[in-house]
Design a protein around this motif. Structure first.
Motif, PDB file in Angstrom:
ATOM      1  N   GLY A 218       0.333  -1.102  -0.394  1.00  9.14           N
ATOM      2  CA  GLY A 218      -0.081   0.223  -0.191  1.00  9.14           C
ATOM      3  C   GLY A 218       0.667   1.256   0.214  1.00  9.14           C
ATOM      4  O   GLY A 218       2.137   1.592  -0.242  1.00  9.14           O
ATOM      5  N   LYS A 219       0.169   2.685   0.073  1.00 13.31           N
ATOM      6  CA  LYS A 219       0.781   3.916   0.208  1.00 13.31           C
ATOM      7  C   LYS A 219       1.242   3.395   1.321  1.00 13.31           C
ATOM      8  O   LYS A 219       1.181   3.222   3.110  1.00 13.31           O
ATOM      9  CB  LYS A 219      -0.013   4.854   0.121  1.00 13.31           C
ATOM     10  N   ILE A 220       2.795   5.221   2.033  1.00 19.12           N
ATOM     11  CA  ILE A 220       2.993   4.681   3.124  1.00 19.12           C
ATOM     12  C   ILE A 220       2.974   6.828   3.504  1.00 19.12           C
ATOM     13  O   ILE A 220       2.581   7.404   2.401  1.00 19.12           O
ATOM     14  CB  ILE A 220       4.607   4.905   3.221  1.00 19.12           C
ATOM     15  N   ALA A 221       2.640   6.930   4.194  1.00 18.88           N
ATOM     16  CA  ALA A 221       1.959   8.156   5.407  1.00 18.88           C
ATOM     17  C   ALA A 221       2.843   8.583   6.178  1.00 18.88           C
ATOM     18  O   ALA A 221       3.280   8.034   6.822  1.00 18.88           O
ATOM     19  CB  ALA A 221       0.735   8.395   5.573  1.00 18.88           C
ATOM     20  N   LEU A 222       3.107  10.486   6.089  1.00 17.06           N
ATOM     21  CA  LEU A 222       3.547  11.231   7.214  1.00 17.06           C
ATOM     22  C   LEU A 222       2.120  11.237   7.896  1.00 17.06           C
ATOM     23  O   LEU A 222       1.486  11.841   7.106  1.00 17.06           O
ATOM     24  CB  LEU A 222       4.156  12.006   6.812  1.00 17.06           C
TER      25      LEU A 222
END
Length: 239
Positions: A218-222
């Motif tokens: 999946g995507k990576i978030a801050l």
């Protein structure tokens, strides 16, 4: 002689500083190993605010770092998410947090309007001022921990507020390994009996989190959270 040695020592120190790698760059060795920068040091290219097409005004680039500035208008908020999805990889980055600050690195995010927050699908490596943040009461809420699931003060060793912490986050076929400042803070397999037991004893054992950590891709978030956070040297390589 002593004076001469002092001069040579000073020159040697200057040489070592000048040879230090410039932030937000890759060495020839890193390029050969397949590393890719997720932050160019100048812009938020490759990122967007979760469930939006653009980047909110709370996220800015200052002095070679992505900065979350909570003083900006409320509508400029939201977690900052990569445009691309990632599966088997090693992620390296540096973060620092303001006094009392709180944030996180959330990954394996399934970006879909039916999930109104990144943490509904993605596990989190905690980012925190262990000393003064309000969310420091539970051991597995400390910096570097697998949030609300695993970790404690014996492995959570962030540097003082205002200094850069170093993260390594490795995911390979659902096997996770976390490091904060060179100390392993978690290792385990998503979907295993041990993992499911941790979920069962966490906040994620709730119908709202039915889709939590179900896909090791999946995507990576801050994460947007109380306080200011800064991020740099964000790089990834596929495994």
């Amino acid at each position: 002689m002593k004076k001469t040695l002092t001069i040579f020592t000073a020159l040697a120190m200057l040489g070592s500083v000048s040879m230090a790698q410039t932030p937000n760059t890759l060495t020839k060795k890193e390029k050969k190993e397949g590393w890719k920068l997720l932050f160019d040091g100048k812009s938020t290219k490759g990122w967007h605010t979760y469930l939006r097409d653009t980047v909110g005004s709370k996220w800015q680039v200052k002095d070679g770092a992505i900065v979350f500035d909570p003083s900006k208008p409320k509508e400029g908020g939201g977690d900052l998410v990569t445009n691309d999805e990632y599966e088997n990889y090693e992620l390296n980055l540096q973060w620092k947090i303001s006094k009392g600050g709180n944030s996180g690195i959330i990954f394996d995010i399934q970006e879909d309007p039916k999930f109104n927050a990144t943490y509904l699908t993605g596990p989190e490596m905690q980012v925190l001022d262990n000393k003064d943040a309000s969310d420091n009461k539970k051991q597995n809420h400390l910096a570097g921990c697998l949030y609300d699931m695993s970790g404690d003060s014996t492995v959570s060793k962030p540097v003082p507020v205002g200094e850069w912490n170093q993260v390594r986050l490795i995911q390979n076929k659902g096997h996770l390994t976390f490091y904060l400042n060179g100390i392993k803070t978690f290792e385990g397999q998503m979907g295993s009996d041990e993992w499911n037991n941790m979920v069962a004893h966490s906040k994620f054992n709730n119908p709202a989190f039915t889709n939590f950590a179900k896909v090791a891709k999946g995507k990576i978030a801050l994460q947007q959270h109380p306080g200011s956070s800064e991020w740099r040297n964000i790089k990834i390589r596929p495994l």
